[in-house]
Design a protein around this motif. Structure first.
Motif, PDB file in Angstrom:
ATOM      1  N   GLY A 178     -19.626  59.445  27.853  1.00  0.00           N
ATOM      2  CA  GLY A 178     -19.094  58.521  26.851  1.00  0.00           C
ATOM      3  C   GLY A 178     -20.221  58.093  25.945  1.00  0.00           C
ATOM      4  O   GLY A 178     -21.108  57.349  26.369  1.00  0.00           O
ATOM      5  N   SER A 182     -13.044  59.587  24.982  1.00  0.00           N
ATOM      6  CA  SER A 182     -14.169  58.667  24.879  1.00  0.00           C
ATOM      7  C   SER A 182     -15.145  58.832  26.044  1.00  0.00           C
ATOM      8  O   SER A 182     -16.077  58.049  26.180  1.00  0.00           O
ATOM      9  CB  SER A 182     -13.649  57.232  24.829  1.00  0.00           C
ATOM     10  N   ALA A 233     -13.226  52.777  24.340  1.00  0.00           N
ATOM     11  CA  ALA A 233     -13.626  52.312  23.018  1.00  0.00           C
ATOM     12  C   ALA A 233     -13.790  50.800  22.954  1.00  0.00           C
ATOM     13  O   ALA A 233     -14.610  50.284  22.212  1.00  0.00           O
ATOM     14  CB  ALA A 233     -12.604  52.767  21.982  1.00  0.00           C
TER      15      ALA A 233
END
Lengths: 290, 381
Positions: A232, A279, A285
């Motif tokens: 990520g 992500s 996020a």
């Protein structure tokens, strides 16, 4: 069993260097939204400058410290001269600038330090340590231990210091950070210095094991980017987990499936992660970055 | 009187020819070499060597009374770029001969243009595909990867080693080598008990080596790679404490390998050209004088270590030069025919005798078995 353990040792060692590279990517990504494609070059510069200084007769410890400082300074110069002037440009332009920077750095090393490979002496001998039939080099322990220390240090820096909190705040919302008085331009410089130093440390640690040359950063940088994507982008925990996962995946594939599929396995995982969790493992996020 | 007149005429004609030639354009050698990029350690000594011998020949009066000009381009180790530089050399620079294609990939990318332009071409690449099947305008001076495998197997069998684990690099050199090794093994009576690979930029190969170590009855390891990768392999073998005999290839035949691998390289063997050990050759060896001469000249002019790869460029230059001298011109078709007739040429790579069926002309004996001993190359008797 010893073969399994050997694969684990190899995976963790390589994974730790990927993790340091991935952390470098994440820090700059947080501060500027830019993927810094010169990160691999910072790794290469660390190893090359240290090897160069040792070849000139400097004691190893001095060469290592000097190399980290020099590379951190180069990171600052890159931020001030290449990235900051283009501050208003969109992210794609900035990314292309970092690609240009990587070419300049690589070319500069090629011209000044030569095209050949260089070896750095191991920090504490090269007598392998035998553990349940598998062997591990003292240098590998250095790699893993240093990575742990660096990660702990970074965590403290981001949670406990004003500057670290400022970087985090900028990552969340640049405008809001500016409004409460965070000097976001300073944040950019600091993030480049940090990333460059992290890269240099990784490059120096791995140099006694894998040698180094002017083009050693290309592959390490790419793997670091892959690790950051898996974990990520922007997540500190993710960078470390992604790096170690990638290293383990590679060595277990090489050891049990076929070494021919080693790199393919890494890229397949990236595809899967991007499809299932775009992500990354730790990069939700909305959650906190770094 | 009449004979005197003839002699005068002949002398005049010669003088005229001489002055014509001086005024004439220089003979042009076109070279596409990988002077930068991953194959730079091959291409750089090649370029330096060509320049040294072009300068030397010019200082000694040139070739056929004409000066030689070297026009070279750097393909940056990208085979695709070699093709466009070849086009430029042929169409803009109007070269008389082409040398280069540092790598097999670049060479094969250059060849279609060469064939269309009908220009003699001596490749420095190592792959067997360059000369098999024979291509009319293309010749080769570097040893084949198949010869390396055969030489290793011959030496291994002499030591009673028939179960060999292969660890090849995923580079072009390693993969071509892998194919040739697998093909050569049954004929040599050797069993390949493992077929592993590693990437040229890999930092750790212990997983593959641990797998090889676990195989029953494995007697030796054969590493087929180029440049830095094999040094990592050598270090990993030492780390794992594997005591099996290790064979490398001519791909590590430069001082850099010993420097990078350090003590881990001790005792490893490799097939390589005699150029690594000029002083250890028997006095009766026809290569001895040539190797010593080249090593001395190269070290003097460049101040850097010798490698076999520059030697290939030297051999290519002299094979072409002798062909031009025999042909008495740089006419492309004539020179091509004369290169093909090269016989008994002594080069740094070995004795060369070409034929319409063999555009390499090296015998397997061109490879010497060399062992790394106390950080130095040592000829295995």
């Amino acid at each position: 069993m010893s073969q399994f353990l050997q694969s684990i040792f190899a995976g963790v060692t390589v994974g730790a260097t990927y993790a340091l590279a991935a952390l470098g990517f994440s820090i700059i990504y947080n501060a500027s939204g830019v993927i810094n494609f010169a990160q691999g070059e910072f790794i290469m510069l660390g190893g090359m400058i240290a090897a160069f200084l040792v070849a000139l007769g400097a004691p190893l410890a001095l060469a290592v410290v000097a190399a980290v400082i020099v590379v951190a300074a180069i990171g600052l110069i890159v931020a001030k001269t290449a990235v900051e002037p283009a501050r208003g440009a969109d992210v794609t332009t900035l990314i292309i600038i970092t690609i240009g920077v990587s070419m300049v750095l690589r070319g500069g090393v090629e011209v000044t330090m030569g095209k050949g490979g260089h070896a750095l002496p191991p920090f504490s001998g090269d007598k392998p340590i035998v553990l349940a039939g598998a062997t591990i080099l003292p240098q590998s322990l250095w790699v893993v231990a240093t990575t742990l220390v660096v990660v702990a240090g970074l965590a403290l820096f981001f949670e406990r210091t004003r500057l670290g909190k400022g970087i985090l705040a900028t990552a969340h919302n640049r405008l809001a950070a500016q409004l409460v008085g965070v000097d976001t331009r300073r944040v950019l410089s600091v993030s480049f210095v940090l990333s460059a130093a992290l890269g240099a440390i990784g490059g120096i640690l791995i140099a006694p094991i894998a040698n180094t040359s002017y083009d050693a950063g290309v592959m390490l940088g790419l793997k670091g980017f892959v690790a950051a994507t898996i974990g990520g982008l922007g997540s500190g925990v993710g960078a470390v987990a992604g790096g170690v996962a990638l290293g383990l995946l590679e060595s277990l594939t090489a050891g049990y499936l076929s070494s021919a599929y080693k790199d393919a396995a890494a890229f397949v995982i990236v595809l899967v992660i991007l499809l299932v969790r775009p992500s990354g493992m730790f990069g939700a996020a909305s959650s906190s970055r770094v | 009187m009449r004979s005197l007149f003839r002699a005068t005429l002949a002398a005049l004609a010669l003088a005229a020819a001489g002055s014509c030639a001086l005024a004439a354009d220089p003979i042009k050698i076109g070279a596409v070499l990988s002077v930068t990029g991953p194959a730079a350690f091959l291409g750089e000594p090649e370029l330096k060597t060509l320049q040294i011998y072009v300068d030397k020949t010019n200082a000694e009066g040139g070739l056929l009374g004409r000066q030689i000009e070297l026009v070279s381009y750097d393909d940056g180790s990208e085979a695709a770029r070699a093709n466009s530089f070849t086009k430029r050399l042929i169409e803009d620079d109007h070269v008389d001969v082409l040398i280069g294609g540092t790598t097999t990939g670049a060479t094969m990318g250059m060849y279609p243009l060469v064939e269309r332009a009908e220009i003699p071409f001596i490749s420095l690449g190592g792959g067997v595909v360059i000369v098999e099947p024979v291509k009319k305008w293309m010749f080769k001076v570097a040893h084949n990867d198949r010869m390396a495998a055969e030489r290793v197997f011959a030496d291994a069998k002499k030591r009673g080693l028939t179960k060999i684990a292969l660890l090849s690099e995923t580079s072009g050199f390693g993969q071509s080598g892998r194919k040739e090794t697998l093909a050569a093994a049954p004929k040599a009576g050797v069993e390949i008990v493992a077929d592993e690979t590693y990437g040229p930029k890999d930092t750790d190969v212990t997983a593959q080596l641990a797998k090889i170590r676990a195989i029953d009855g494995v007697q030796a390891i054969f590493v087929f790679g180029l440049g830095q990768g094999p040094a990592v392999v050598a270090k990993n073998i030492a780390q794992l404490g594997i005591k099996l005999p290790v064979y490398q290839t001519h791909g590590v035949a430069s001082q850099e390998f010993i420097r990078l691998a350090g003590e881990a390289a001790e005792g490893e063997r490799l097939p390589a050209a005699a150029i690594l050990v000029p002083d250890q050759l028997a006095d009766s060896d026809p290569q001895k004088a040539i190797e010593k001469d080249y090593v001395a000249l190269y070290t003097l002019k460049t101040g850097s270590d010798i490698s076999t790869f520059g030697g290939h460029a030297r051999d290519a230059f002299f094979i072409w030069k002798a062909a031009v001298e025999r042909a008495g011109s740089v006419d492309k078709a004539k020179v091509r025919d004369e290169i093909e007739k090269t016989a008994g040429f002594t080069g740094t790579g070995g004795l060369v005798t070409m034929s319409p069926e063999d555009h390499l002309g090296l015998s397997a004996s061109a490879f010497r078995m060399i062992e790394i001993h106390d950080g130095k190359w040592k000829l295995v008797p």
